[in-house]
Motif scaffolding. Structure first.
Motif, PDB file in Angstrom:
ATOM      1  N   GLU A   1     -19.851   5.299  21.888  1.00  0.00           N
ATOM      2  CA  GLU A   1     -21.131   5.218  22.628  1.00  0.00           C
ATOM      3  C   GLU A   1     -22.239   5.930  22.043  1.00  0.00           C
ATOM      4  OE1 GLU A   1     -22.651   5.132  27.153  1.00  0.00           O
ATOM      5  OE2 GLU A   1     -20.592   5.800  26.855  1.00  0.00           O
ATOM      6  N   LYS A   2     -21.993   7.416  21.956  1.00  0.00           N
ATOM      7  CA  LYS A   2     -23.011   8.423  21.362  1.00  0.00           C
ATOM      8  C   LYS A   2     -23.817   8.024  20.005  1.00  0.00           C
ATOM      9  CE  LYS A   2     -23.527  13.217  19.762  1.00  0.00           C
ATOM     10  NZ  LYS A   2     -22.860  14.485  19.431  1.00  0.00           N
ATOM     11  N   HIS A   3     -22.868   7.554  18.788  1.00  0.00           N
ATOM     12  CA  HIS A   3     -23.351   7.282  17.778  1.00  0.00           C
ATOM     13  C   HIS A   3     -24.115   5.824  17.573  1.00  0.00           C
ATOM     14  CE1 HIS A   3     -22.550  11.333  15.935  1.00  0.00           C
ATOM     15  NE2 HIS A   3     -21.225  11.048  16.526  1.00  0.00           N
ATOM     16  N   TYR A   4     -23.304   4.720  18.300  1.00  0.00           N
ATOM     17  CA  TYR A   4     -23.462   3.326  18.006  1.00  0.00           C
ATOM     18  C   TYR A   4     -24.061   2.645  19.361  1.00  0.00           C
ATOM     19  CZ  TYR A   4     -20.892   4.834  14.009  1.00  0.00           C
ATOM     20  OH  TYR A   4     -20.554   5.303  12.887  1.00  0.00           O
ATOM     21  N   GLY A   5     -24.207   3.454  20.352  1.00  0.00           N
ATOM     22  CA  GLY A   5     -24.476   2.794  21.745  1.00  0.00           C
ATOM     23  C   GLY A   5     -23.599   1.616  22.083  1.00  0.00           C
TER      24      GLY A   5
ATOM     25  N   GLU B   1     -29.637   6.156   2.499  1.00  0.00           N
ATOM     26  CA  GLU B   1     -29.557   5.044   3.326  1.00  0.00           C
ATOM     27  C   GLU B   1     -28.697   5.310   4.373  1.00  0.00           C
ATOM     28  OE1 GLU B   1     -31.118   2.127   2.360  1.00  0.00           O
ATOM     29  OE2 GLU B   1     -32.173   3.162   0.747  1.00  0.00           O
ATOM     30  N   LYS B   2     -28.913   5.026   5.423  1.00  0.00           N
ATOM     31  CA  LYS B   2     -28.108   5.064   6.726  1.00  0.00           C
ATOM     32  C   LYS B   2     -27.111   4.059   6.999  1.00  0.00           C
ATOM     33  CE  LYS B   2     -28.862   5.348  11.900  1.00  0.00           C
ATOM     34  NZ  LYS B   2     -27.825   6.700  12.046  1.00  0.00           N
ATOM     35  N   HIS B   3     -26.096   4.610   7.374  1.00  0.00           N
ATOM     36  CA  HIS B   3     -24.922   3.358   7.679  1.00  0.00           C
ATOM     37  C   HIS B   3     -25.228   2.730   8.809  1.00  0.00           C
ATOM     38  CE1 HIS B   3     -20.944   2.835   9.678  1.00  0.00           C
ATOM     39  NE2 HIS B   3     -20.907   2.082   8.846  1.00  0.00           N
ATOM     40  N   ILE B   4     -24.998   1.459   8.756  1.00  0.00           N
ATOM     41  CA  ILE B   4     -25.175   0.544  10.038  1.00  0.00           C
ATOM     42  C   ILE B   4     -23.558   0.113  10.272  1.00  0.00           C
ATOM     43  CG2 ILE B   4     -26.454  -1.512  11.031  1.00  0.00           C
ATOM     44  CD1 ILE B   4     -28.735  -1.373   8.906  1.00  0.00           C
ATOM     45  N   SER B   5     -23.254   0.220  11.629  1.00  0.00           N
ATOM     46  CA  SER B   5     -21.906   0.110  12.003  1.00  0.00           C
ATOM     47  C   SER B   5     -21.685  -1.311  12.583  1.00  0.00           C
ATOM     48  CB  SER B   5     -21.440   1.226  13.032  1.00  0.00           C
ATOM     49  OG  SER B   5     -20.054   0.816  13.415  1.00  0.00           O
ATOM     50  N   ILE B   6     -20.987  -2.024  12.354  1.00  0.00           N
ATOM     51  CA  ILE B   6     -20.831  -3.254  13.102  1.00  0.00           C
ATOM     52  C   ILE B   6     -20.612  -2.871  14.718  1.00  0.00           C
ATOM     53  CG2 ILE B   6     -19.399  -5.238  13.321  1.00  0.00           C
ATOM     54  CD1 ILE B   6     -20.958  -5.292  10.890  1.00  0.00           C
ATOM     55  N   ASN B   7     -20.285  -1.530  14.981  1.00  0.00           N
ATOM     56  CA  ASN B   7     -20.171  -1.458  16.238  1.00  0.00           C
ATOM     57  C   ASN B   7     -21.535  -1.539  17.176  1.00  0.00           C
ATOM     58  OD1 ASN B   7     -17.806  -0.095  17.246  1.00  0.00           O
ATOM     59  ND2 ASN B   7     -17.864   1.123  15.667  1.00  0.00           N
ATOM     60  N   SER B   8     -22.648  -1.629  16.372  1.00  0.00           N
ATOM     61  CA  SER B   8     -24.068  -1.602  17.007  1.00  0.00           C
ATOM     62  C   SER B   8     -24.555  -3.101  16.952  1.00  0.00           C
ATOM     63  CB  SER B   8     -24.813  -0.566  16.098  1.00  0.00           C
ATOM     64  OG  SER B   8     -25.164  -1.014  14.640  1.00  0.00           O
ATOM     65  N   ARG B   9     -23.720  -3.851  16.307  1.00  0.00           N
ATOM     66  CA  ARG B   9     -24.310  -5.301  16.194  1.00  0.00           C
ATOM     67  C   ARG B   9     -23.507  -6.200  17.409  1.00  0.00           C
ATOM     68  NH1 ARG B   9     -28.331  -4.361  12.589  1.00  0.00           N
ATOM     69  NH2 ARG B   9     -28.733  -6.511  12.304  1.00  0.00           N
ATOM     70  N   LYS B  10     -24.134  -6.597  18.352  1.00  0.00           N
ATOM     71  CA  LYS B  10     -23.493  -7.326  19.524  1.00  0.00           C
ATOM     72  C   LYS B  10     -23.484  -8.638  19.294  1.00  0.00           C
ATOM     73  CE  LYS B  10     -26.274  -4.658  23.318  1.00  0.00           C
ATOM     74  NZ  LYS B  10     -26.994  -4.807  24.336  1.00  0.00           N
ATOM     75  N   ALA B  11     -24.152  -9.124  18.044  1.00  0.00           N
ATOM     76  CA  ALA B  11     -23.862 -10.698  18.043  1.00  0.00           C
ATOM     77  C   ALA B  11     -22.453 -10.770  17.241  1.00  0.00           C
ATOM     78  CB  ALA B  11     -25.025 -11.091  16.747  1.00  0.00           C
TER      79      ALA B  11
END
Length: 379
Positions: A77-81, A208-218
């Motif tokens: 939750e802290k890092h990816y919401g 380049e910032k890492h984008i986690s799938i944890n942050s992708r609601k879709a």
């Protein structure tokens, strides 16, 4: 006695084991296998010592120590919401490899296909085969970018899983927002498809910032996401990681997990539960960026061409100015003749295509990096 029929007849000893054994045999500096050789955080060791003295020697609950599951949930939750239910959507595993194995076993049935992007970590395809499935290998571009049109063209009605690794080993690349959007579009157009996102280097990223799938609601409701405490806290020998997935997927994963390991090392789990609240994971990228920059600076006068490195603790290099040998032969020569062990990148490719690339691991102390680069710069 009758001869056993192999389930993996084409699989031999991994390139990592081969090169590490060769490094030991020839007393070479080991920049091949991806493990740090520097001390871990003293606070983590202190926590471990206290746990060893306590009464944490029996089985933990099958999904993981309750406190550790809670701490992992707070971390996500802290890092990816993303708010996840620790009891139903997180599983502590015996390393990320076991998380990957178990997730693939849960989703792949005989005749199913799984797309693997090469170069790829060597556990993906054999696990698909052990489940009775067929790995479909798609080669990445020479710069380790992905042509998502090629990926989508390979999807059929039998394709059940897309496996991605971000940040990428061995390439050192990090998916851009455009890459993540392409994955989302593919998943939207193919509702029968699941995603396995291997994110063990999630905190080791640089420009380049890492984008986690944890942050992708879709797409996260159809995704298995793996992480590694070993990579994050420099304790690869602890073999402890975790998997995040929605309850419907996790229920199937747990059915298999209980018959593979049931539960994971109790003392490591308790130690990490104690340590996670005080760990500052935001500093990990800058820690390894200094090592990357130090390695690259010492290599600037060498004849190796260093490719861009945006994440992980691996640096890929082209050696075309030095030799026209295959990467396997060149890596062998480096180890035996020059005293530095590396990994040939063709070992990550199903078709073994050879772009004359080798992989260095810079997760080493300064003395090791200095000694290794001195040897490499003399070639």
């Amino acid at each position: 006695m009758s001869e056993i029929k192999s389930k993996l007849p084409h699989i031999g000893t991994s390139v990592f084991s081969v090169m590490s054994k060769m490094a030991a045999q020839y007393n070479a500096i080991n920049l091949s296998q991806g493990f740090p050789n520097f001390p871990v955080a003293p606070e983590l060791i202190e926590n471990y010592q206290q746990v060893i003295k306590g009464d944490y020697n029996q089985y933990m609950p099958m999904p993981g120590a309750p406190r550790l599951l809670t701490e992992i949930g707070q971390k996500v939750e802290k890092h990816y919401g993303r708010k996840v239910n620790p009891e139903t959507e997180i599983l502590v595993t015996a390393g990320a490899t076991q998380a990957i194995f178990t997730a693939i076993q849960a989703v792949i049935h005989p005749g199913d296909e799984a797309i693997v992007l090469d170069p790829s970590y060597d556990c993906y395809a054999p696990t698909v085969e052990l489940a009775g499935g067929k790995p479909i290998h798609i080669n990445m571009e020479p710069d380790f970018s992905v042509d998502w049109n090629k990926v989508e063209d390979a999807i059929s009605k039998d394709t059940k899983l897309l496996i991605v690794n971000n940040p990428h080993n061995p390439g050192g690349t990090v998916f851009s927002e455009k890459d993540i959007q392409a994955i989302e579009q593919i998943m939207e157009r193919h509702p029968h498809l699941y995603l396995l996102s291997d994110e063990v280097y999630e905190f080791i990223h640089f420009e380049e910032k890492h984008i986690s799938i944890n942050s992708r609601k879709a797409i996260r409701e159809r995704a298995f996401i793996t992480s590694s405490f070993g990579k994050t806290f420099h304790v690869t020998g602890w073999k402890i990681g975790y998997l995040v997935a929605p309850k419907a997927l996790m229920d199937e994963v747990k059915k298999i997990h209980q018959y593979i390991v049931f539960s994971v090392n109790s003392t490591s789990q308790q130690t990490l539960a104690n340590y996670l609240p005080q760990a500052d994971l935001s500093d990990l990228g800058s820690f390894y960026q200094k090592k990357r920059d130090f390695f690259r600076e010492l290599m600037k006068n060498s004849r190796f061409e260093l490719l861009d490195c945006q994440g992980t603790y691996f640096q890929v290099a082209r050696y075309s100015e030095i030799s026209d040998k295959s990467d396997v032969d060149f890596a062998t020569e480096l180890t035996q003749k020059h005293g530095v062990a590396v990994i040939p990148v063709s070992g990550f490719n199903k078709d073994k295509h050879d772009d004359h690339l080798i992989r260095f691991c810079f997760a080493k102390d300064e003395d090791t990096i200095i000694k290794a680069t001195e040897k490499l710069c003399k070639i």
